[in-house]
Design a protein around this motif. Structure first.
Motif, PDB file in Angstrom:
ATOM      1  N   UNK A 605       0.839  -1.198   0.000  1.00 20.09           N
ATOM      2  CA  UNK A 605       0.000   0.000   0.000  1.00 20.09           C
ATOM      3  C   UNK A 605       0.878   1.253   0.000  1.00 20.09           C
ATOM      4  N   UNK A 606       1.952   1.231   0.780  1.00 16.68           N
ATOM      5  CA  UNK A 606       2.863   2.383   0.824  1.00 16.68           C
ATOM      6  C   UNK A 606       3.451   2.648  -0.558  1.00 16.68           C
ATOM      7  N   UNK A 607       3.817   1.576  -1.277  1.00 16.48           N
ATOM      8  CA  UNK A 607       4.377   1.755  -2.623  1.00 16.48           C
ATOM      9  C   UNK A 607       3.386   2.403  -3.580  1.00 16.48           C
ATOM     10  N   UNK A 608       2.120   1.985  -3.502  1.00 11.55           N
ATOM     11  CA  UNK A 608       1.091   2.569  -4.368  1.00 11.55           C
ATOM     12  C   UNK A 608       0.924   4.053  -4.060  1.00 11.55           C
ATOM     13  N   UNK A 609       0.853   4.405  -2.761  1.00 12.76           N
ATOM     14  CA  UNK A 609       0.641   5.802  -2.374  1.00 12.76           C
ATOM     15  C   UNK A 609       1.848   6.647  -2.760  1.00 12.76           C
ATOM     16  N   UNK A 610       3.059   6.124  -2.559  1.00 13.32           N
ATOM     17  CA  UNK A 610       4.272   6.874  -2.913  1.00 13.32           C
ATOM     18  C   UNK A 610       4.316   7.141  -4.416  1.00 13.32           C
ATOM     19  N   UNK A 611       3.978   6.141  -5.240  1.00 10.38           N
ATOM     20  CA  UNK A 611       3.974   6.356  -6.689  1.00 10.38           C
ATOM     21  C   UNK A 611       2.977   7.439  -7.066  1.00 10.38           C
ATOM     22  N   UNK A 635      -0.996   7.636   8.026  1.00  6.84           N
ATOM     23  CA  UNK A 635       0.446   7.631   8.300  1.00  6.84           C
ATOM     24  C   UNK A 635       1.246   7.442   7.000  1.00  6.84           C
ATOM     25  N   UNK A 636       0.672   6.690   6.043  1.00  4.80           N
ATOM     26  CA  UNK A 636       1.380   6.461   4.776  1.00  4.80           C
ATOM     27  C   UNK A 636       1.183   7.592   3.779  1.00  4.80           C
ATOM     28  N   UNK A 637       0.325   8.577   4.116  1.00  3.07           N
ATOM     29  CA  UNK A 637       0.185   9.728   3.242  1.00  3.07           C
ATOM     30  C   UNK A 637      -1.057   9.738   2.377  1.00  3.07           C
ATOM     31  N   UNK A 638      -2.047   8.897   2.669  1.00  7.04           N
ATOM     32  CA  UNK A 638      -3.301   8.885   1.899  1.00  7.04           C
ATOM     33  C   UNK A 638      -4.059  10.195   2.178  1.00  7.04           C
ATOM     34  N   UNK A 639      -4.683  10.784   1.149  1.00  5.50           N
ATOM     35  CA  UNK A 639      -5.345  12.083   1.275  1.00  5.50           C
ATOM     36  C   UNK A 639      -6.783  11.999   1.780  1.00  5.50           C
ATOM     37  N   UNK A 640      -7.550  11.047   1.230  1.00  9.11           N
ATOM     38  CA  UNK A 640      -8.978  10.970   1.525  1.00  9.11           C
ATOM     39  C   UNK A 640      -9.371   9.510   1.732  1.00  9.11           C
ATOM     40  N   UNK A 641     -10.549   9.313   2.353  1.00  7.60           N
ATOM     41  CA  UNK A 641     -11.071   7.954   2.475  1.00  7.60           C
ATOM     42  C   UNK A 641     -12.585   7.984   2.362  1.00  7.60           C
ATOM     43  N   UNK A 642     -13.152   6.835   2.022  1.00  3.44           N
ATOM     44  CA  UNK A 642     -14.590   6.624   2.109  1.00  3.44           C
ATOM     45  C   UNK A 642     -14.827   5.205   2.586  1.00  3.44           C
ATOM     46  N   UNK A 643     -15.925   4.994   3.286  1.00  3.62           N
ATOM     47  CA  UNK A 643     -16.209   3.663   3.808  1.00  3.62           C
ATOM     48  C   UNK A 643     -17.151   3.753   4.991  1.00  3.62           C
ATOM     49  N   UNK A 644     -17.478   2.591   5.529  1.00  2.00           N
ATOM     50  CA  UNK A 644     -18.476   2.523   6.590  1.00  2.00           C
ATOM     51  C   UNK A 644     -17.987   3.158   7.898  1.00  2.00           C
ATOM     52  N   UNK A 645     -16.674   3.421   8.021  1.00  2.81           N
ATOM     53  CA  UNK A 645     -16.192   4.103   9.223  1.00  2.81           C
ATOM     54  C   UNK A 645     -16.831   5.487   9.341  1.00  2.81           C
TER      55      UNK A 645
END
Length: 661
Positions: A605-611, A635-645
């Protein structure tokens, strides 16, 4: 009926429905054989007006399966294509209708095609709308639940049955003798069907003189009325095999063999063998060589499956398809073993003159289920298993699974219900919030379709779009959702008016020639330039990345944003990042949820976000359900999220309340 129309599908489907037909309608020819088989149709209509080449190709693709399953194929041709009639029949059509024609003429052509299918199937097809015979000449019988032990025959039927003139009322035992045991079983099934479902319930049997007789049962004033029809041209059970090329029995004989076993209370097993891509043999070596090889195939099948005093059927159904029927006490395991031997035998080279030809075969197997009234269901089940074997690699033999029956019926019902839901605007739009990780603020939403089915309850986007793809209504459904979602967002006020909105598009949308222009025009009309993101799944991006890049660049230059949905599930993700003008990637929910797993999962996941961040792309994580997942993604640098949380998909009123909270 099963309808394929490349340009006027909806118009023809509605015409057919006004004539009393349930129409499974398609616009594209992909998966045509399986879709026809799954439809359960007795009549196929191919609309080749202005699309003659595609229509002829589709007819050739379906010809063997249509013939093997006792159906009819009505071919529609254009005003200037009357010379193509011979080509249509050569391709497999059983009927044709040329422009110009009125709606009544189309309905009449369907009735002729249905009559043909009924004759092929021994009268076990629905016969709604059949014209009544003139009363004075009618061959009818009547049965009343009030007098269950007696039947009333019309004078014409009594005379035709060799009974005393004027016989009008007789014990049911006499009728049983006239019907025979198999006919009586079929009659009882038909009466039960009629009393349970109404309409028309046909059945057929062999008369004492060997003729094939059909009975069309209807309800009149609480009585069961049977209209009797001699099926001229139907062969009797002891007639000689009729396939002129191989000397084997034909499709009619196969049906009678199956029905005979069922009538005796047995449960036969049917093997349907199809030669793979046999049309290439005819194209490469000519029809004469092809016919020689078909005869050789028949002899190999006979040596393995027939003879030796065994009560087995060996028949050529149509084209390059053969049927082998096994009587009890044969088992499915024995049928699979025989199928394997047949596949191996076909794989050995064939010699025709100076030519050596290698073939492969696929096999479908089905066993009769308790209560099957005729051969049609067993043939269809085996044909569906054969279609599965053709689709599957490396398996060459497939056994039909009984659970597919209910799923197939449900799929057919859903396909019919979907068009009604689209016509009556029953598809709802829900909204799932997209949240900025640093602030926890809702900044956008994704539009998601929901269908509140009157029987099955709420169906999500996955089931809804799968049904649309099967029924060839994918583009219509996608456009319906896009138009409805944009119109809803355009009307939002207050805090809702500040939200960005993401709308999904499918592979079928992207393939439309006016895709980019249409999306930009809808966005401008609804005032969404600058607020709208177009989400395309990896499977929706075409192999021609050059054209895909051009389309996406047009969207971005027009003021829309572009996102790849479900990123990380396909095989070309890195190629897409390199070649396509993008704004956002949405990490697939499985990757996002795996981040709470092992250290290796987090590294991926970190590799995908870094790319993505290196390419200046925004990253949204889907399917976030726990605080642990959220913390690790942030923590890995993701900007946004969506989901049941944050929230499941909700309606606009609940979304506004969530924003205010």
């Amino acid at each position: 009926m099963f309808l394929l129309s490349f340009r006027q599908r909806d118009e023809l489907a509605h015409m057919a429905e006004r004539a009393g037909w349930a129409a499974i309608a398609a616009r594209r020819s992909e998966g045509l054989e399986r879709r026809f088989l799954a439809s359960g149709a007795s009549v196929v209509v191919i609309d080749a007006r202005a699309t003659l080449a595609e229509g002829l190709s589709a007819a050739r693709q379906l010809a063997d399966t249509v013939q093997a399953n006792g159906a009819a194929l009505l071919f529609l041709i254009g005003r200037r294509e009357a010379s193509a009639v011979a080509a249509a029949f050569e391709a497999g059509a059983t009927h044709y209708l040329a422009m110009p024609f009125a709606e009544g003429e189309f309905a009449q052509a369907l009735r002729f095609a249905q009559r043909h299918a009924e004759r092929l199937a021994g009268g076990h097809r629905a016969a709604a709308g059949r014209a009544r015979l003139i009363e004075s000449e009618a061959m009818t019988w009547r049965w009343s639940p009030d007098r269950p032990a007696r039947l009333a025959f019309s004078p014409a039927l009594a005379q035709a049955s060799g009974l005393a003139e004027g016989t009008a009322d007789m014990p049911r035992g006499v009728a049983q003798r006239l019907l025979g045991r198999g006919g009586l079983r079929a009659a009882l099934h038909a009466v039960a069907r009629l009393r349970g479902e109404g309409g028309v319930a046909p059945f057929a049997h062999n008369a004492l003189d060997g003729r094939r007789i059909a009975h069309h049962l209807m309800l009149e004033d609480g009585m069961v009325v049977g209209h009797v029809e001699p099926l001229d041209g139907m062969r009797t059970t002891d007639a000689v095999p009729r396939d002129p090329l191989t000397g084997l029995d034909d499709g009619h004989g196969a049906r009678r063999w199956i029905e005979g076993r069922i009538a005796q209370g047995q449960a036969p097993i049917l093997i349907v063998l199809g030669l793979s891509r046999f049309e290439m043999v005819n194209a490469a070596f000519g029809r004469l060589v092809g016919d020689t090889i078909i005869r050789s195939v028949a002899r190999r099948i006979e040596r393995l499956a027939g003879g030796g005093g065994r009560r087995r059927l060996v028949a050529r159904l149509a084209g390059a398809e053969f049927a082998i029927g096994l009587s009890p006490p044969a088992t499915l395991e024995q049928a699979e073993m025989l199928a394997g031997e047949l596949v191996a035998a076909i794989a050995r080279p064939f010699v025709a003159g100076e030519h050596v030809v290698n073939l492969t075969a696929r096999v479908g197997i089905a066993g009769a289920r308790a209560g099957d009234p005729d051969a049609g269901e067993l043939l269809r089940d085996a044909s569906l298993a054969l279609a599965d074997a053709r689709d599957g690699e490396p398996a060459r033999v497939r056994v039909f699974e009984e659970g597919n029956v209910s799923r197939r019926a449900e799929d057919r019902r859903l396909e019919l219900d979907l068009r009604l839901a689209l016509d009556e605007d029953r598809i709802e739009i829900l909204w799932q919030p997209q949240v900025a990780m640093p602030t926890g603020r809702i900044v956008g939403v994704e539009a998601l379709a929901r269908w509140r089915h009157p029987v099955l309850g709420e169906l999500g986007a996955e089931a809804l779009f799968a049904t649309a793809e099967r029924s060839d209504y994918l583009v219509e459904l996608s456009r319906h959702v896009q138009v409805k979602a944009m119109a809803a967002v355009a009307a939002w006020k207050g805090p809702l008016a500040a939200l960005r909105v993401a709308i999904n598009v499918t592979a079928a949308d992207v393939a439309e020639p006016d895709f980019a222009e249409r999306m930009l025009a809808m966005a401008a009309e609804n005032g969404l330039i600058g607020r709208l993101t177009v989400e395309i799944t990896e499977s929706g991006l075409m192999a021609d990345l050059g054209r895909a890049a051009e389309l996406l660049a047009r969207l971005r230059s027009g003021g829309l944003r572009v996102a790849i949905d479900d990123f990380g599930t396909g095989y070309s993700s890195l190629a897409y990042l390199k070649a396509l003008p993008l704004d956002t990637i949405k990490i697939d929910r499985r990757l996002a949820q795996d981040i709470a797993g092992s250290a290796r999962d987090r590294i991926v996941v970190r590799g995908v976000i870094d790319m993505a961040r290196s390419l200046d792309l925004t990253v949204i994580a889907e399917g976030v359900e726990t605080d642990e997942q959220l913390v690790l993604l942030a923590r890995e640098g993701c900007n946004y999220y969506q989901g049941f949380l944050c929230s499941p998909p909700i309606d606009a009123r609940a979304l506004e309340a969530l924003l205010k909270g």
